[in-house]
Design a protein around this motif. Structure first.
Motif, short mmCIF file in Angstrom:
data_model
loop_
_atom_site.label_atom_id
_atom_site.label_comp_id
_atom_site.label_asym_id
_atom_site.label_seq_id
_atom_site.Cartn_x
_atom_site.Cartn_y
_atom_site.Cartn_z
N THR A 24 46.93 31.93 24.49
CA THR A 24 45.56 31.43 25.72
C THR A 24 45.24 29.52 25.29
OG1 THR A 24 44.25 31.61 23.85
CG2 THR A 24 44.63 34.04 25.49
N LEU A 25 46.70 29.07 24.29
CA LEU A 25 46.10 28.19 23.62
C LEU A 25 46.70 26.29 24.29
CD1 LEU A 25 45.41 27.54 19.81
CD2 LEU A 25 43.69 27.36 21.53
N VAL A 26 48.16 27.16 25.05
CA VAL A 26 48.95 26.60 25.57
C VAL A 26 48.91 26.60 27.49
CG1 VAL A 26 50.31 26.46 24.16
CG2 VAL A 26 50.45 28.05 25.76
N ILE A 27 48.07 27.67 28.20
CA ILE A 27 47.57 28.11 29.88
C ILE A 27 46.36 27.82 29.85
CG2 ILE A 27 46.78 30.53 29.77
CD1 ILE A 27 49.13 30.83 31.34
N SER A 28 46.95 27.23 30.98
CA SER A 28 45.23 26.31 31.94
C SER A 28 44.49 27.33 31.97
CB SER A 28 45.59 25.31 32.88
OG SER A 28 44.74 24.99 33.56
N PRO A 29 43.29 27.01 31.88
CA PRO A 29 42.45 28.05 32.59
C PRO A 29 42.25 28.35 33.85
CG PRO A 29 41.22 26.66 31.08
CD PRO A 29 42.87 25.82 31.20
N LYS A 30 42.99 26.98 34.44
CA LYS A 30 42.98 26.78 36.75
C LYS A 30 44.07 27.58 36.95
CE LYS A 30 40.20 23.41 36.31
NZ LYS A 30 39.31 23.60 36.07
N HIS A 31 45.15 28.20 35.82
CA HIS A 31 46.34 28.84 36.28
C HIS A 31 46.22 30.02 36.47
CE1 HIS A 31 50.74 29.24 36.00
NE2 HIS A 31 51.23 30.26 35.18
N LYS A 32 46.62 30.49 37.91
CA LYS A 32 46.51 31.74 38.23
C LYS A 32 47.28 32.85 38.06
CE LYS A 32 45.05 33.89 42.87
NZ LYS A 32 43.90 34.89 42.22
N LEU A 33 47.25 33.44 36.78
CA LEU A 33 47.97 34.58 36.23
C LEU A 33 48.00 35.69 37.12
CD1 LEU A 33 46.51 34.13 32.47
CD2 LEU A 33 48.88 33.18 33.25
N THR A 34 47.25 36.77 37.20
CA THR A 34 46.97 37.87 37.71
C THR A 34 45.91 38.21 39.05
OG1 THR A 34 45.80 38.94 36.21
CG2 THR A 34 48.19 38.67 36.40
N SER A 35 45.69 38.27 39.57
CA SER A 35 44.57 38.51 40.06
C SER A 35 43.56 40.06 40.57
CB SER A 35 44.81 38.27 41.44
OG SER A 35 45.35 38.92 42.91
N CYS A 36 42.77 40.42 40.72
CA CYS A 36 42.17 40.95 40.48
C CYS A 36 41.93 42.38 41.92
CB CYS A 36 40.59 41.05 40.13
SG CYS A 36 39.74 42.82 39.65
N ILE A 37 42.37 43.65 41.53
CA ILE A 37 42.77 44.18 42.69
C ILE A 37 41.45 45.03 43.12
CG2 ILE A 37 43.88 46.74 43.93
CD1 ILE A 37 46.38 46.52 41.95
N VAL A 38 40.26 44.91 42.88
CA VAL A 38 39.68 45.23 43.00
C VAL A 38 38.38 44.33 43.57
CG1 VAL A 38 36.87 46.13 42.18
CG2 VAL A 38 39.05 46.65 41.21
N LEU A 39 38.81 43.19 43.49
CA LEU A 39 38.32 41.91 43.65
C LEU A 39 38.72 41.59 45.30
CD1 LEU A 39 36.35 39.62 43.39
CD2 LEU A 39 37.64 38.14 42.46
N ASP A 40 39.89 41.87 44.87
CA ASP A 40 40.84 42.01 46.56
C ASP A 40 40.97 42.83 47.19
OD1 ASP A 40 41.84 39.39 45.62
OD2 ASP A 40 43.93 39.74 44.68
N LYS A 41 40.39 43.72 47.12
CA LYS A 41 40.43 45.17 48.14
C LYS A 41 38.93 45.21 48.46
CE LYS A 41 44.02 46.04 48.49
NZ LYS A 41 45.45 45.96 49.82
N THR A 42 37.84 44.92 47.82
CA THR A 42 36.29 45.30 48.20
C THR A 42 35.65 43.63 48.58
OG1 THR A 42 35.67 45.03 45.12
CG2 THR A 42 36.67 46.95 46.37
N GLY A 43 36.46 42.59 47.44
CA GLY A 43 36.04 41.61 47.65
C GLY A 43 34.12 41.62 46.34
N LYS A 44 34.03 42.14 45.67
CA LYS A 44 32.75 42.63 44.60
C LYS A 44 34.13 42.01 42.83
CE LYS A 44 30.41 45.46 46.74
NZ LYS A 44 29.36 46.91 47.12
N MET A 45 32.91 41.63 42.21
CA MET A 45 34.14 41.45 40.54
C MET A 45 33.46 43.00 39.75
SD MET A 45 33.01 37.44 40.05
CE MET A 45 33.73 37.90 38.21
N CYS A 46 34.96 43.16 39.49
CA CYS A 46 34.56 44.35 38.73
C CYS A 46 33.94 44.10 36.88
CB CYS A 46 35.92 45.33 38.42
SG CYS A 46 37.17 44.40 37.23
N SER A 47 34.35 45.34 36.20
CA SER A 47 33.76 45.51 34.80
C SER A 47 34.66 43.97 34.10
CB SER A 47 33.70 46.17 33.83
OG SER A 47 33.07 46.98 35.50
N SER A 48 36.23 43.64 34.13
CA SER A 48 36.46 43.38 33.64
C SER A 48 37.33 41.88 34.19
CB SER A 48 38.14 44.05 33.16
OG SER A 48 38.66 44.30 34.02
N CYS A 49 36.26 41.99 35.53
CA CYS A 49 37.05 40.27 35.95
C CYS A 49 36.50 39.03 34.79
CB CYS A 49 35.81 40.54 37.06
SG CYS A 49 37.64 41.01 38.56
#
Length: 120
Positions: A24-49
């Protein structure tokens, strides 16, 4: 769990968490590691977003604007586990059989509470 197994457990967990924090120290916060399936499908943030983005920011000592309000608790639990596991690995003389049993129960119980709190 005997003393040797407990020491190995502490060493593995401490090393794993060390790798996590170093990553977590070497990666940029703006780097897109993964996307949330719930956010992608519903447009709403899940508990772990936002947990990954927050972990990266927290590791860089940026506690000002977490994406997920509950991520500070989760991060604190992982950080505390890293500290405790490191201490018990580096100084095995601190560990007694009573402490070992209490430590495992408290770590499991507190982990369950933290992650239940995340999902509520």
């Amino acid at each position: 769990m005997n003393h040797r197994e407990y020491q190995l457990f502490n060493a593995i967990v401490a090393c794993s968490l060390c790798v996590l924090f170093l990553f977590t120290l070497v990666i940029s916060p703006k780097h897109k590691l993964t996307s949330c399936i719930v956010l992608d499908k519903t447009g709403k943030m899940c508990s772990s977003c936002g947990l990954t983005r927050d972990f990266i920011a927290f590791s860089k000592l940026d506690f000002d604007s977490p994406v997920n309000d509950k991520s500070k608790f989760v991060y604190s639990w992982f950080l505390l586990q890293f500290i405790v596991r490191s201490i018990f690995t580096l100084n095995p003389s601190l560990v007694t059989s009573g402490l070992k049993k209490k430590d495992l129960w408290m770590s499991a119980f507190s982990g369950i509470l933290v992650f239940l709190f995340l999902w509520i």
